[in-house]
Design a protein around this motif. Structure first.
Motif, PDB file in Angstrom:
ATOM      1  N   GLU A  67       0.848  -1.182   0.000  1.00 30.26           N
ATOM      2  CA  GLU A  67       0.000   0.000   0.000  1.00 30.26           C
ATOM      3  C   GLU A  67       0.888   1.239   0.000  1.00 30.26           C
ATOM      4  O   GLU A  67       1.624   1.496   0.941  1.00 30.26           O
ATOM      5  CB  GLU A  67      -0.886  -0.003   1.247  1.00 30.26           C
ATOM      6  CG  GLU A  67      -1.834   1.171   1.285  1.00 30.26           C
ATOM      7  CD  GLU A  67      -2.634   1.169   2.554  1.00 30.26           C
ATOM      8  OE1 GLU A  67      -2.186   1.794   3.530  1.00 30.26           O
ATOM      9  OE2 GLU A  67      -3.696   0.514   2.574  1.00 30.26           O
ATOM     10  N   ARG A 127      -3.458   5.788   1.044  1.00 27.60           N
ATOM     11  CA  ARG A 127      -4.868   5.465   1.252  1.00 27.60           C
ATOM     12  C   ARG A 127      -5.585   6.641   1.892  1.00 27.60           C
ATOM     13  O   ARG A 127      -4.965   7.527   2.465  1.00 27.60           O
ATOM     14  CB  ARG A 127      -5.003   4.252   2.166  1.00 27.60           C
ATOM     15  CG  ARG A 127      -4.574   4.534   3.612  1.00 27.60           C
ATOM     16  CD  ARG A 127      -4.876   3.359   4.534  1.00 27.60           C
ATOM     17  NE  ARG A 127      -4.499   3.602   5.905  1.00 27.60           N
ATOM     18  CZ  ARG A 127      -3.364   3.222   6.458  1.00 27.60           C
ATOM     19  NH1 ARG A 127      -2.472   2.556   5.745  1.00 27.60           N
ATOM     20  NH2 ARG A 127      -3.116   3.493   7.735  1.00 27.60           N
ATOM     21  N   GLU A 163      -7.584   7.269   5.096  1.00 23.13           N
ATOM     22  CA  GLU A 163      -7.583   6.557   6.378  1.00 23.13           C
ATOM     23  C   GLU A 163      -8.977   6.001   6.651  1.00 23.13           C
ATOM     24  O   GLU A 163      -9.953   6.733   6.640  1.00 23.13           O
ATOM     25  CB  GLU A 163      -7.160   7.494   7.508  1.00 23.13           C
ATOM     26  CG  GLU A 163      -6.880   6.807   8.802  1.00 23.13           C
ATOM     27  CD  GLU A 163      -5.565   6.040   8.835  1.00 23.13           C
ATOM     28  OE1 GLU A 163      -5.443   5.152   9.668  1.00 23.13           O
ATOM     29  OE2 GLU A 163      -4.667   6.321   8.028  1.00 23.13           O
ATOM     30  N   GLN A 167      -8.320   0.498   9.394  1.00 27.15           N
ATOM     31  CA  GLN A 167      -6.887   0.532   9.097  1.00 27.15           C
ATOM     32  C   GLN A 167      -6.161   1.585   9.925  1.00 27.15           C
ATOM     33  O   GLN A 167      -4.984   1.835   9.700  1.00 27.15           O
ATOM     34  CB  GLN A 167      -6.657   0.854   7.617  1.00 27.15           C
ATOM     35  CG  GLN A 167      -6.652  -0.324   6.705  1.00 27.15           C
ATOM     36  CD  GLN A 167      -6.201   0.067   5.321  1.00 27.15           C
ATOM     37  OE1 GLN A 167      -6.840   0.871   4.650  1.00 27.15           O
ATOM     38  NE2 GLN A 167      -5.096  -0.490   4.888  1.00 27.15           N
ATOM     39  N   CYS A 225      -2.280   1.743  10.772  1.00 24.52           N
ATOM     40  CA  CYS A 225      -1.551   0.655  10.110  1.00 24.52           C
ATOM     41  C   CYS A 225      -0.361   1.177   9.312  1.00 24.52           C
ATOM     42  O   CYS A 225      -0.474   2.141   8.563  1.00 24.52           O
ATOM     43  CB  CYS A 225      -2.475  -0.118   9.171  1.00 24.52           C
ATOM     44  SG  CYS A 225      -3.444  -1.375  10.000  1.00 24.52           S
ATOM     45  N   VAL A 278       1.736  -1.822   5.256  1.00 24.54           N
ATOM     46  CA  VAL A 278       0.545  -2.531   4.795  1.00 24.54           C
ATOM     47  C   VAL A 278       0.821  -3.277   3.488  1.00 24.54           C
ATOM     48  O   VAL A 278       1.387  -2.720   2.552  1.00 24.54           O
ATOM     49  CB  VAL A 278      -0.629  -1.550   4.592  1.00 24.54           C
ATOM     50  CG1 VAL A 278      -1.883  -2.283   4.147  1.00 24.54           C
ATOM     51  CG2 VAL A 278      -0.882  -0.735   5.845  1.00 24.54           C
ATOM     52  N   ASN A 318      -4.742  -9.356   3.991  1.00 24.95           N
ATOM     53  CA  ASN A 318      -4.239  -8.015   4.267  1.00 24.95           C
ATOM     54  C   ASN A 318      -3.421  -8.063   5.551  1.00 24.95           C
ATOM     55  O   ASN A 318      -3.845  -8.669   6.537  1.00 24.95           O
ATOM     56  CB  ASN A 318      -5.389  -7.020   4.437  1.00 24.95           C
ATOM     57  CG  ASN A 318      -6.080  -6.723   3.117  1.00 24.95           C
ATOM     58  OD1 ASN A 318      -5.534  -6.966   2.054  1.00 24.95           O
ATOM     59  ND2 ASN A 318      -7.272  -6.192   3.197  1.00 24.95           N
ATOM     60  N   CYS A 372      -0.613  -5.739   8.262  1.00 29.42           N
ATOM     61  CA  CYS A 372      -0.019  -4.464   8.653  1.00 29.42           C
ATOM     62  C   CYS A 372       0.585  -4.575  10.036  1.00 29.42           C
ATOM     63  O   CYS A 372       0.361  -5.553  10.755  1.00 29.42           O
ATOM     64  CB  CYS A 372      -1.031  -3.326   8.592  1.00 29.42           C
ATOM     65  SG  CYS A 372      -2.100  -3.150  10.031  1.00 29.42           S
ATOM     66  N   GLU A 379       0.748  -2.520  13.647  1.00 31.48           N
ATOM     67  CA  GLU A 379      -0.054  -1.556  14.378  1.00 31.48           C
ATOM     68  C   GLU A 379       0.801  -0.398  14.893  1.00 31.48           C
ATOM     69  O   GLU A 379       1.754  -0.616  15.648  1.00 31.48           O
ATOM     70  CB  GLU A 379      -0.738  -2.264  15.549  1.00 31.48           C
ATOM     71  CG  GLU A 379      -1.956  -1.571  16.051  1.00 31.48           C
ATOM     72  CD  GLU A 379      -2.726  -2.438  17.031  1.00 31.48           C
ATOM     73  OE1 GLU A 379      -2.959  -1.982  18.148  1.00 31.48           O
ATOM     74  OE2 GLU A 379      -3.063  -3.577  16.663  1.00 31.48           O
ATOM     75  N   TYR A 396     -13.440   5.433   0.522  1.00 32.97           N
ATOM     76  CA  TYR A 396     -12.232   4.621   0.608  1.00 32.97           C
ATOM     77  C   TYR A 396     -11.423   4.754  -0.669  1.00 32.97           C
ATOM     78  O   TYR A 396     -11.978   4.835  -1.770  1.00 32.97           O
ATOM     79  CB  TYR A 396     -12.586   3.150   0.834  1.00 32.97           C
ATOM     80  CG  TYR A 396     -13.413   2.935   2.080  1.00 32.97           C
ATOM     81  CD1 TYR A 396     -12.881   3.158   3.338  1.00 32.97           C
ATOM     82  CD2 TYR A 396     -14.739   2.533   1.989  1.00 32.97           C
ATOM     83  CE1 TYR A 396     -13.639   2.973   4.487  1.00 32.97           C
ATOM     84  CE2 TYR A 396     -15.511   2.338   3.128  1.00 32.97           C
ATOM     85  CZ  TYR A 396     -14.955   2.565   4.373  1.00 32.97           C
ATOM     86  OH  TYR A 396     -15.712   2.378   5.498  1.00 32.97           O
ATOM     87  N   TRP A 437      -7.363   3.409  -2.130  1.00 33.08           N
ATOM     88  CA  TRP A 437      -6.068   2.784  -1.913  1.00 33.08           C
ATOM     89  C   TRP A 437      -5.247   2.884  -3.186  1.00 33.08           C
ATOM     90  O   TRP A 437      -5.775   2.730  -4.291  1.00 33.08           O
ATOM     91  CB  TRP A 437      -6.210   1.308  -1.555  1.00 33.08           C
ATOM     92  CG  TRP A 437      -6.908   1.052  -0.276  1.00 33.08           C
ATOM     93  CD1 TRP A 437      -6.360   1.018   0.973  1.00 33.08           C
ATOM     94  CD2 TRP A 437      -8.310   0.775  -0.093  1.00 33.08           C
ATOM     95  NE1 TRP A 437      -7.334   0.746   1.908  1.00 33.08           N
ATOM     96  CE2 TRP A 437      -8.540   0.594   1.280  1.00 33.08           C
ATOM     97  CE3 TRP A 437      -9.395   0.679  -0.963  1.00 33.08           C
ATOM     98  CZ2 TRP A 437      -9.791   0.314   1.812  1.00 33.08           C
ATOM     99  CZ3 TRP A 437     -10.649   0.400  -0.443  1.00 33.08           C
ATOM    100  CH2 TRP A 437     -10.832   0.222   0.937  1.00 33.08           C
TER     101      TRP A 437
END
Length: 162
Positions: free
Chosen positions: A21, A24, A26, A30, A33, A36, A55, A57, A59, A122, A124
């Motif tokens: 990724e 994106r 937010e 996610q 993240c 990713v 998926n 990622c 944290e 959304y 990405w």
């Protein structure tokens, strides 16, 4: 304002594999993240082709707790392969539209894609490299703006050096 329809058909074989990724909007699921990735693979179920989605990622930082979500997807008929229905939570499926993508590379894979869905909430940007070259970063920003998205809302997550 108005979410565009996908610009090109998508060949599933060229889309499968690991993506990083790049940026994106937010999303609550996610939040925080970093690092990713998304892995798409084909799985056969009772004679029908379906897509497995994983998926991943970290944290809050690249040293944070590793998180992974497994889901499934199916191609929407009549969409030229550019629209998928994706589910991570039981019987509920969400829209996943490949709004634009590169031409296939020498290995027959797309090098980048821009993904959205009908509400415009959304967004990405996915690349095959953890840290894309400057030229590609400029191209992605230009294309996202052309598609009508607000670049000021884009978050660029950290990716590990590879």
């Amino acid at each position: 304002t108005a979410v565009p329809q996908p610009a090109k058909p998508v060949e599933l074989a060229a889309y499968l594999g690991k993506w990083y990724e790049y940026g994106r909007y937010e999303a609550p699921f996610q939040k925080g993240c970093e690092g990713v990735t998304a892995d798409y693979s084909l799985r056969e179920t009772s004679g029908e082709s379906k897509i497995q989605v994983i998926n991943s990622c970290y944290e809050d930082s690249l040293e944070g707790e590793f998180k992974q979500s497994k889901g499934r997807a199916k191609v929407v008929e009549g969409s030229g392969g550019a629209k998928l229905k994706v589910s991570f939570f039981g019987p509920f499926f969400g829209d996943y539209w490949v709004l634009d993508r590169s031409e296939p590379d020498a290995y027959g894979r797309y090098e980048w894609s821009i993904v959205g869905e009908p509400s415009g909430r959304y967004l990405w940007m996915l690349t095959r490299e953890a840290k894309p070259e400057a030229e590609l970063r400029v191209e992605l920003e230009r294309r996202v703006r052309e598609l009508g998205y607000d670049w000021e809302l884009v978050r660029l997550p950290k990716q590990p050096s590879e």
